[in-house]
Scaffold this motif. Structure first.
Motif: not given
Length: 204
Positions: A109-128
């Motif tokens: 199961e994907l976690k939004e914080t993983w995108y944050e760790k990678l600094e993929r902010w747009d992807d993280a924002l979409s996931a949140y």
């Protein structure tokens, strides 16, 4: 003999579990574990324990070795640690590769914080955003999603969106949540030159 092995194991477990063990002793024990593994006589210590200790004393190459092995058996609990270790070793492509792998896996199961760790902010924002829509507005998951969106908007310097989100959350927030929101809300107000709003947030 077996008795000696059991005593050795208990001593190692006590040493590895001690919160006051000096870093140089941890390094020596990790080197011993690595030597024994190369000699095909691995120490009877959990891989997760060795990996956590290696990461704790900043032996990131050793931590990566153990965490990659642990990942094969238990990927869900290792993704964030693997991403962090790859980032410490300045291997962003490898960190992204971990995320690509789990995206293709139905078992993780994907976690939004993983995108944050990678600094993929747009992807993280979409996931949140998706998490907020899918969760009950009164739930902790909804609050976590909106706080995550705030972090992403701040990283992307989207001050107007961030300011609107902060204002919306502020109206229903209790005193504790307002203290958490205040620094980010003030930052957004500062960048938009909204001095009255900023004064309101910092006067909490």
């Amino acid at each position: 003999n077996e008795r000696f092995q059991q005593e050795l194991l208990r001593s190692l477990e006590a040493a590895f579990g001690s919160p006051t063990i000096p870093p140089e002793i941890v390094t020596t024990l990790l080197n011993l574990a690595e030597f024994m593994e190369h000699d095909e006589k691995p120490l009877p210590v959990e891989i997760s324990t060795l990996g956590a200790l290696a990461e704790k004393c900043h032996a990131f190459a050793k931590a990566l070795h153990y965490k990659e092995r642990e990942f094969l058996d238990n990927p869900q609990d290792c993704v964030e640690a693997l991403i962090s270790i790859y980032n410490q070793l300045r291997q962003p492509e490898a960190a992204l590769g971990v995320l690509v792998y789990v995206q293709k896996s139905a078992e993780v199961e994907l976690k939004e914080t993983w995108y944050e760790k990678l600094e993929r902010w747009d992807d993280a924002l979409s996931a949140y955003g998706a998490k907020a829509l899918a969760s009950n507005p009164q739930s902790m998951a909804h609050l976590e999603a909106r706080l995550g969106s705030m972090r992403c908007l701040a990283a992307l310097a989207e001050w107007e969106q961030l300011g609107e989100l902060c204002k919306d959350m502020w109206t229903t927030a209790d005193a504790s949540l307002r203290r958490e929101l205040a620094p980010t809300a003030a930052l957004a107000a500062w960048n938009m030159l909204h001095w009255e709003d900023m004064e309101h947030y910092v006067s909490l």
